[in-house]
Design a protein around this motif. Structure first.
Motif, mmCIF file in Angstrom:
data_model
loop_
_atom_site.group_PDB
_atom_site.id
_atom_site.type_symbol
_atom_site.label_atom_id
_atom_site.label_comp_id
_atom_site.label_asym_id
_atom_site.label_seq_id
_atom_site.Cartn_x
_atom_site.Cartn_y
_atom_site.Cartn_z
ATOM 1 N N LEU A 281 -59.304 36.601 -40.043
ATOM 2 C CA LEU A 281 -60.602 37.178 -39.697
ATOM 3 C C LEU A 281 -61.576 36.114 -39.210
ATOM 4 O O LEU A 281 -62.443 36.393 -38.369
ATOM 5 C CB LEU A 281 -61.186 37.909 -40.912
ATOM 6 N N ARG A 282 -61.437 34.899 -39.704
ATOM 7 C CA ARG A 282 -62.313 33.796 -39.267
ATOM 8 C C ARG A 282 -61.715 33.076 -38.052
ATOM 9 O O ARG A 282 -62.302 32.104 -37.565
ATOM 10 C CB ARG A 282 -62.522 32.770 -40.390
ATOM 11 N N GLU A 283 -60.535 33.525 -37.597
ATOM 12 C CA GLU A 283 -59.839 32.914 -36.458
ATOM 13 C C GLU A 283 -59.609 31.428 -36.689
ATOM 14 O O GLU A 283 -59.753 30.587 -35.793
ATOM 15 C CB GLU A 283 -60.619 33.153 -35.158
ATOM 16 N N CYS A 284 -59.216 31.102 -37.915
ATOM 17 C CA CYS A 284 -58.972 29.715 -38.297
ATOM 18 C C CYS A 284 -57.477 29.407 -38.181
ATOM 19 O O CYS A 284 -56.656 30.026 -38.883
ATOM 20 C CB CYS A 284 -59.434 29.477 -39.733
ATOM 21 N N PRO A 285 -57.072 28.474 -37.328
ATOM 22 C CA PRO A 285 -55.657 28.094 -37.251
ATOM 23 C C PRO A 285 -55.139 27.657 -38.618
ATOM 24 O O PRO A 285 -55.832 26.931 -39.345
ATOM 25 C CB PRO A 285 -55.663 26.926 -36.262
ATOM 26 N N MET A 286 -53.947 28.111 -38.976
ATOM 27 C CA MET A 286 -53.484 27.887 -40.350
ATOM 28 C C MET A 286 -52.000 27.601 -40.422
ATOM 29 O O MET A 286 -51.240 27.939 -39.512
ATOM 30 C CB MET A 286 -53.806 29.116 -41.207
ATOM 31 N N ILE A 287 -51.617 26.992 -41.531
ATOM 32 C CA ILE A 287 -50.229 26.898 -41.954
ATOM 33 C C ILE A 287 -50.145 27.617 -43.285
ATOM 34 O O ILE A 287 -50.930 27.337 -44.209
ATOM 35 C CB ILE A 287 -49.764 25.434 -42.119
ATOM 36 N N ALA A 320 -46.711 34.133 -35.614
ATOM 37 C CA ALA A 320 -47.995 33.680 -35.062
ATOM 38 C C ALA A 320 -48.468 32.406 -35.744
ATOM 39 O O ALA A 320 -49.109 31.558 -35.120
ATOM 40 C CB ALA A 320 -49.044 34.778 -35.209
ATOM 41 N N VAL A 321 -48.168 32.261 -37.036
ATOM 42 C CA VAL A 321 -48.546 31.064 -37.790
ATOM 43 C C VAL A 321 -47.306 30.517 -38.477
ATOM 44 O O VAL A 321 -46.417 31.283 -38.870
ATOM 45 C CB VAL A 321 -49.651 31.373 -38.826
ATOM 46 N N PRO A 322 -47.187 29.192 -38.635
ATOM 47 C CA PRO A 322 -46.011 28.631 -39.316
ATOM 48 C C PRO A 322 -46.024 28.952 -40.803
ATOM 49 O O PRO A 322 -47.080 29.001 -41.439
ATOM 50 C CB PRO A 322 -46.150 27.121 -39.080
ATOM 51 N N GLU A 323 -44.849 29.217 -41.343
ATOM 52 C CA GLU A 323 -44.682 29.481 -42.765
ATOM 53 C C GLU A 323 -43.779 28.407 -43.370
ATOM 54 O O GLU A 323 -42.654 28.210 -42.901
ATOM 55 C CB GLU A 323 -44.054 30.856 -42.995
ATOM 56 N N LEU A 340 -50.046 18.726 -35.538
ATOM 57 C CA LEU A 340 -49.843 19.504 -34.319
ATOM 58 C C LEU A 340 -51.062 20.372 -34.017
ATOM 59 O O LEU A 340 -51.547 20.408 -32.880
ATOM 60 C CB LEU A 340 -48.599 20.383 -34.456
ATOM 61 N N LEU A 341 -51.575 21.052 -35.025
ATOM 62 C CA LEU A 341 -52.716 21.938 -34.795
ATOM 63 C C LEU A 341 -54.006 21.169 -34.541
ATOM 64 O O LEU A 341 -54.924 21.680 -33.892
ATOM 65 C CB LEU A 341 -52.887 22.889 -35.988
ATOM 66 N N LEU A 342 -54.101 19.957 -35.039
ATOM 67 C CA LEU A 342 -55.270 19.126 -34.745
ATOM 68 C C LEU A 342 -55.217 18.556 -33.330
ATOM 69 O O LEU A 342 -56.249 18.402 -32.672
ATOM 70 C CB LEU A 342 -55.374 17.980 -35.759
ATOM 71 N N ASP A 343 -54.006 18.280 -32.839
ATOM 72 C CA ASP A 343 -53.860 17.559 -31.567
ATOM 73 C C ASP A 343 -53.566 18.452 -30.361
ATOM 74 O O ASP A 343 -53.978 18.140 -29.243
ATOM 75 C CB ASP A 343 -52.727 16.528 -31.689
ATOM 76 N N ASP A 344 -52.858 19.545 -30.585
ATOM 77 C CA ASP A 344 -52.374 20.367 -29.470
ATOM 78 C C ASP A 344 -53.315 21.550 -29.255
ATOM 79 O O ASP A 344 -53.222 22.580 -29.943
ATOM 80 C CB ASP A 344 -50.955 20.856 -29.778
ATOM 81 N N HIS A 345 -54.216 21.414 -28.303
ATOM 82 C CA HIS A 345 -55.203 22.475 -28.066
ATOM 83 C C HIS A 345 -54.536 23.752 -27.576
ATOM 84 O O HIS A 345 -55.015 24.862 -27.868
ATOM 85 C CB HIS A 345 -56.252 21.992 -27.060
ATOM 86 N N GLY A 346 -53.448 23.642 -26.833
ATOM 87 C CA GLY A 346 -52.732 24.821 -26.383
ATOM 88 C C GLY A 346 -52.174 25.622 -27.550
ATOM 89 O O GLY A 346 -52.282 26.861 -27.582
ATOM 90 N N ALA A 347 -51.578 24.927 -28.520
ATOM 91 C CA ALA A 347 -51.037 25.597 -29.698
ATOM 92 C C ALA A 347 -52.150 26.262 -30.501
ATOM 93 O O ALA A 347 -51.996 27.390 -30.992
ATOM 94 C CB ALA A 347 -50.282 24.593 -30.572
ATOM 95 N N ARG A 348 -53.276 25.564 -30.627
ATOM 96 C CA ARG A 348 -54.428 26.136 -31.340
ATOM 97 C C ARG A 348 -54.910 27.407 -30.643
ATOM 98 O O ARG A 348 -55.139 28.442 -31.289
ATOM 99 C CB ARG A 348 -55.585 25.139 -31.395
#
Length: 392
Positions: A281-287, A320-323, A340-348
């Protein structure tokens, strides 16, 4: 039956939050209603009389249940005893099927109608629970749209109300205030760590989170927020963090800041559960991570029949998100996913787009109001009591 009495039972933090909101909505609609049951801090603050505390019944796995059984059993007996004495107009049982399906059977034997709010995940595991639900639950209120088909086919009265978190997940403070309170730099990448809302979950999940955070902080400018749920003692969590974190980057422990951490962090590491929906809901990229005892995990593998563990991926229909679950949940694996999520803007960006689609599946706002209205309709249609209820 009592004209102005409702039993409400929550067994964990998310149920406590939903129960508090539902109790307030019912109190606004039903003059003089008294609600009692199994509650946490949120339900108590909403005026629910606590007969049992959610800390007494919050258990997560088979081996964990065994160790906590005497405490939980006493709490259940207290609830049954009070229900038999007070004869409430109905019972509202919230999630926690290991607790509440047992209660449903006991309550129905005493002719107390049962409404179940937040369906057990019978589509994922323990499908046989549908027989228990059909026998002892009078009405099911679902959070996810696809669940209604399951109950309709089984002949269980059901209503989809949507997800309460759509209305609840906003931050209480601004981004500037959040970083000021955390004594962190708003211009540095921030990773939120959410290890769970129960002590057992934290014990299993936090050490690997802290080890991974230590590794990430060795090679880059980053900072960490350990977001503590209200059910977790802040001092205890801080002591675990002090023992387990060896990184050079700042790490701050903040109590009761889940919404804010997910709103303002660049990446979140989230224990599988309700918090993954909050992150979506916050659109926060997550693992998504999770670990239980090896015995519990072995038993679970025999019963789980869905391709994903997190609700986010189940709603998305793909990964959609890594588990990182059980043996895959290692510090090197987690550290690499964070980087990866900090560096890869495309993945984010791809993940954020998927999270927006998941959000659309959660329904419009107003889930608690719809749930309260469904309760009142049930009471009128089934003459559950003589309470003076307003029209919904």
């Amino acid at each position: 039956m009592s004209r102005n009495c409702i039993l409400m039972v929550a067994g964990e933090r998310s149920g406590d939050v939903y129960g508090a909101a539902l109790a307030e909505a019912l109190s606004a609609r039903i003059p003089g209603v008294h609600i009692f049951g199994c509650a946490g801090e949120a339900m108590r603050a909403a005026g629910v009389e606590m007969i049992a505390d959610i800390h007494e019944v919050a258990l997560i796995g088979i081996s964990e249940v065994v160790s906590g059984l005497p405490r939980a059993w006493r709490a259940i007996q207290n609830l049954i005893s009070e229900a038999a004495k007070r004869q409430p107009a109905l019972a509202i049982l919230i999630d926690s099927p290991s607790l509440n399906l047992h209660l449903a059977k006991r309550l129905k034997s005493r002719n107390i109608p049962v409404i179940y709010f937040v369906s057990p995940q019978i589509w994922a595991w323990k499908k046989w629970r549908i027989r228990t639900i059909k026998a002892y639950v009078d009405k099911m209120l679902c959070l996810f749209d696809f669940e209604t088909d399951i109950y309709e086919k089984a002949g269980v009265p059901v209503e989809w109300v949507g997800h309460p978190l759509v209305d609840m997940s906003g931050p209480a403070i601004t981004r500037e205030e959040f970083f000021r309170r955390a004594a962190l730099d708003p211009n540095i990448h921030t990773v939120a760590l959410l290890p769970g809302s129960r002590r057992t979950e934290v014990r299993f999940n936090l050490p690997t989170m802290l080890e991974a955070a230590s590794q990430v902080g060795q090679s880059r400018r980053v900072q960490f927020v350990l977001a503590s749920a209200p059910t977790i003692d802040a001092q205890w969590l801080e002591s675990l963090a002090a023992q387990g974190y060896s990184g050079k980057s700042p790490l701050r422990t903040l109590n009761n800041t889940t919404h804010e951490a997910l709103q303002y962090a660049d990446v979140a590491v989230v224990a599988s559960g309700t918090a993954t929906i909050e992150a979506a809901l916050r659109e926060c990229p997550m693992i998504v991570v999770y670990r239980v005892s090896q015995f519990t995990a072995a038993c679970a593998r025999l019963m789980i029949n869905v391709p994903f563990y997190s609700m986010v991926n189940l709603l998305a229909g793909h990964a959609a998100v890594p588990e990182l679950i059980q043996n895959d949940f290692t510090a090197p694996n987690l550290a690499s996913r964070i980087k990866l999520l900090l560096d890869d803007h495309g993945a984010r960006n791809r993940m954020i787009e998927d999270l927006r689609k998941v959000r659309a599946r959660l329904g419009p706002g107003g889930a608690i109001g719809r749930a309260a209205n469904a309760v009142m309709r049930f009471m009128r249609e089934n003459k559950a009591s003589g309470m003076p209820v307003e029209a919904s």
